[in-house]
Write a protein that holds these residues in place. Structure first.
Motif, mmCIF file in Angstrom:
data_model
loop_
_atom_site.group_PDB
_atom_site.id
_atom_site.type_symbol
_atom_site.label_atom_id
_atom_site.label_comp_id
_atom_site.label_asym_id
_atom_site.label_seq_id
_atom_site.Cartn_x
_atom_site.Cartn_y
_atom_site.Cartn_z
ATOM 1 N N VAL A 24 12.388 7.057 -13.991
ATOM 2 C CA VAL A 24 11.957 6.742 -12.624
ATOM 3 C C VAL A 24 10.525 7.231 -12.438
ATOM 4 O O VAL A 24 10.220 8.401 -12.704
ATOM 5 C CB VAL A 24 12.879 7.386 -11.576
ATOM 6 C CG1 VAL A 24 12.364 7.099 -10.173
ATOM 7 C CG2 VAL A 24 14.295 6.895 -11.741
ATOM 8 N N VAL A 25 9.676 6.325 -12.008
ATOM 9 C CA VAL A 25 8.279 6.668 -11.736
ATOM 10 C C VAL A 25 7.921 6.208 -10.324
ATOM 11 O O VAL A 25 8.649 5.442 -9.702
ATOM 12 C CB VAL A 25 7.333 6.010 -12.766
ATOM 13 C CG1 VAL A 25 7.584 6.557 -14.156
ATOM 14 C CG2 VAL A 25 7.495 4.494 -12.742
ATOM 15 N N GLU A 26 6.807 6.692 -9.844
ATOM 16 C CA GLU A 26 6.315 6.274 -8.532
ATOM 17 C C GLU A 26 5.146 5.322 -8.710
ATOM 18 O O GLU A 26 4.304 5.516 -9.599
ATOM 19 C CB GLU A 26 5.894 7.481 -7.694
ATOM 20 C CG GLU A 26 7.052 8.323 -7.215
ATOM 21 C CD GLU A 26 6.599 9.431 -6.282
ATOM 22 O OE1 GLU A 26 5.409 9.818 -6.360
ATOM 23 O OE2 GLU A 26 7.421 9.918 -5.489
ATOM 24 N N GLY A 27 5.127 4.294 -7.893
ATOM 25 C CA GLY A 27 4.034 3.331 -7.935
ATOM 26 C C GLY A 27 3.675 2.860 -6.531
ATOM 27 O O GLY A 27 4.353 3.177 -5.541
ATOM 28 N N GLY A 73 0.792 -1.227 0.000
ATOM 29 C CA GLY A 73 0.000 0.000 0.000
ATOM 30 C C GLY A 73 0.818 1.268 0.000
ATOM 31 O O GLY A 73 0.279 2.353 -0.244
ATOM 32 N N GLU A 74 2.124 1.189 0.286
ATOM 33 C CA GLU A 74 2.963 2.386 0.316
ATOM 34 C C GLU A 74 3.474 2.717 -1.090
ATOM 35 O O GLU A 74 3.569 1.858 -1.976
ATOM 36 C CB GLU A 74 4.137 2.193 1.274
ATOM 37 C CG GLU A 74 3.737 2.128 2.730
ATOM 38 C CD GLU A 74 4.927 2.015 3.667
ATOM 39 O OE1 GLU A 74 4.757 2.347 4.856
ATOM 40 O OE2 GLU A 74 6.019 1.591 3.214
ATOM 41 N N VAL A 75 3.834 3.975 -1.276
ATOM 42 C CA VAL A 75 4.354 4.447 -2.558
ATOM 43 C C VAL A 75 5.869 4.283 -2.569
ATOM 44 O O VAL A 75 6.555 4.577 -1.576
ATOM 45 C CB VAL A 75 3.973 5.919 -2.790
ATOM 46 C CG1 VAL A 75 4.643 6.456 -4.065
ATOM 47 C CG2 VAL A 75 2.465 6.067 -2.898
ATOM 48 N N VAL A 76 6.411 3.815 -3.712
ATOM 49 C CA VAL A 76 7.849 3.598 -3.833
ATOM 50 C C VAL A 76 8.291 4.058 -5.226
ATOM 51 O O VAL A 76 7.550 3.948 -6.212
ATOM 52 C CB VAL A 76 8.197 2.105 -3.622
ATOM 53 C CG1 VAL A 76 7.521 1.217 -4.655
ATOM 54 C CG2 VAL A 76 9.701 1.882 -3.615
ATOM 55 N N SER A 77 9.479 4.584 -5.317
ATOM 56 C CA SER A 77 10.047 4.987 -6.606
ATOM 57 C C SER A 77 10.693 3.778 -7.274
ATOM 58 O O SER A 77 11.400 2.994 -6.616
ATOM 59 C CB SER A 77 11.087 6.091 -6.419
ATOM 60 O OG SER A 77 10.481 7.265 -5.909
ATOM 61 N N VAL A 78 10.446 3.635 -8.588
ATOM 62 C CA VAL A 78 10.957 2.489 -9.335
ATOM 63 C C VAL A 78 11.588 2.995 -10.631
ATOM 64 O O VAL A 78 11.020 3.867 -11.323
ATOM 65 C CB VAL A 78 9.831 1.482 -9.662
ATOM 66 C CG1 VAL A 78 10.380 0.289 -10.430
ATOM 67 C CG2 VAL A 78 9.140 1.032 -8.394
ATOM 68 N N MET A 79 12.769 2.439 -10.967
ATOM 69 C CA MET A 79 13.409 2.770 -12.233
ATOM 70 C C MET A 79 13.052 1.713 -13.274
ATOM 71 O O MET A 79 13.276 0.521 -13.054
ATOM 72 C CB MET A 79 14.938 2.836 -12.082
ATOM 73 C CG MET A 79 15.668 3.065 -13.409
ATOM 74 S SD MET A 79 17.448 2.979 -13.230
ATOM 75 C CE MET A 79 17.745 4.508 -12.344
ATOM 76 N N ASN A 80 12.503 2.153 -14.398
ATOM 77 C CA ASN A 80 12.211 1.260 -15.513
ATOM 78 C C ASN A 80 13.535 0.837 -16.130
ATOM 79 O O ASN A 80 14.344 1.665 -16.565
ATOM 80 C CB ASN A 80 11.360 1.987 -16.545
ATOM 81 C CG ASN A 80 10.859 1.054 -17.629
ATOM 82 O OD1 ASN A 80 11.597 0.224 -18.153
ATOM 83 N ND2 ASN A 80 9.597 1.235 -17.994
#
Length: 311
Positions: A289-292, A276-283
């Protein structure tokens, strides 16, 4: 001639000596009275006669030589003390009433007068009375009183037990409010997930509990520890967190969904996150880098059309 005389004397004296009363230096009794046979062996036909009250349960008395001599003479026993050490120690076994038994009785009676059943009862100076070891015992409360404004209570405890006079003891004390608190049953390390067997629910004095402690197992079970905790210490809510389903630098699956479209891509988590928490991810393909949102172990949902945080 002299030898024959001595032999005849010993033969005549032996039966008389055998009938002499013999002192019993130590006696353990369970009766409510002391009997002649508790003091002397070979006490004759009066052996079962009661000569005085027994000591209170759990106590002992010492019968001194002068008193023993008077008892022997009064009952026609051929005995007299030879030294000042000719005494009899009489013990009466006893058991102490359970303090918890008295407190439970008080709690039940005072609850009808407005006492919180979960309150802790203070009984300063109270010593549970002794009763005969194997005696059937009954307890009752007389004149119970409770004042909610001050949390003060009082009552008269009646103790009835076989083999002893009835006792009445004055009880007075204070009721102290308690509150539930979750306690660790073993030492837990940083990052451990708390399971149902790692805790127990206890009640402690509310006045001694600091704010922010867990009061329900549901607040603790399944949570990860932000710091270690020792056995028998309470769980602090601020030291608990949802367990991470995404670990920093782990490869994750990025799910991108929109109207009529669903896509997946591989990415690298730039931080840890719980469900349920938001985390930054690099494609990994575009290096953007986007947040999901972490939705499960190794899975992150990214809103379709999300603007990259950076490239």
């Amino acid at each position: 001639m002299m030898k024959r005389f001595l032999l005849a004397f010993l033969l005549l004296a032996a039966p008389a000596h055998a009938d002499l009363a013999q002192l019993r230096p130590h006696a353990v009794i369970e009766d409510a009275v002391i009997r002649l046979s508790d003091l002397f062996d070979n006490a004759g036909q009066n052996a079962g006669r009661a000569i005085g009250p027994a000591p209170a349960p759990g106590r002992r008395v010492v019968v001194e030589p002068a008193q023993l001599l008077a008892i022997a003479r009064a009952h026609g026993l051929a005995w007299r003390p030879l030294t000042a050490a000719d005494t009899v120690v009489i013990e009466r076994p006893g058991r102490s009433l359970s303090r918890d038994e008295v407190l439970d009785l008080l709690r039940g009676e005072l609850a009808r007068l407005g006492l919180d059943p979960e309150a802790e009862l203070e009984l300063p100076g109270f010593q549970p009375p002794m009763v005969p070891f194997a005696a059937f015992t009954q307890l009752a409360l007389e004149q119970p009183a409770f004042e909610p404004a001050t949390n003060r209570f009082s009552a008269m405890l009646l103790v009835v037990a076989e083999g002893m006079p009835s006792l009445r003891l004055r009880l007075a004390g204070r009721a102290v409010a308690t509150a539930p608190v979750v306690i660790a049953t073993r030492r837990l390390a940083l990052g451990e997930i708390v399971g149902p067997g790692d805790l127990r629910l206890a009640r402690h004095r509310a006045e001694r509990l600091r704010p922010g402690l867990a009061s329900d197992p549901g607040q603790v079970v399944g949570k990860a520890l932000r710091r270690p905790i020792a056995i028998n210490l309470p769980f602090v809510l601020n030291d608990l967190a949802l367990p991470s389903v995404i670990e920093k630098n782990a490869t994750v699956t990025m799910l991108m969904e929109g109207p009529g479209i669903s896509m997946t891509a591989q990415g690298r988590a730039l931080g840890s996150a719980a469900r349920g928490e938001v985390v930054s991810v690099m494609n990994l393909a575009s290096r953007s880098v986007v947040e999901g949102q972490a939705i499960g172990p190794g899975r992150v949902r990214v809103a379709f059309g999300s603007v990259p945080v950076s490239r």
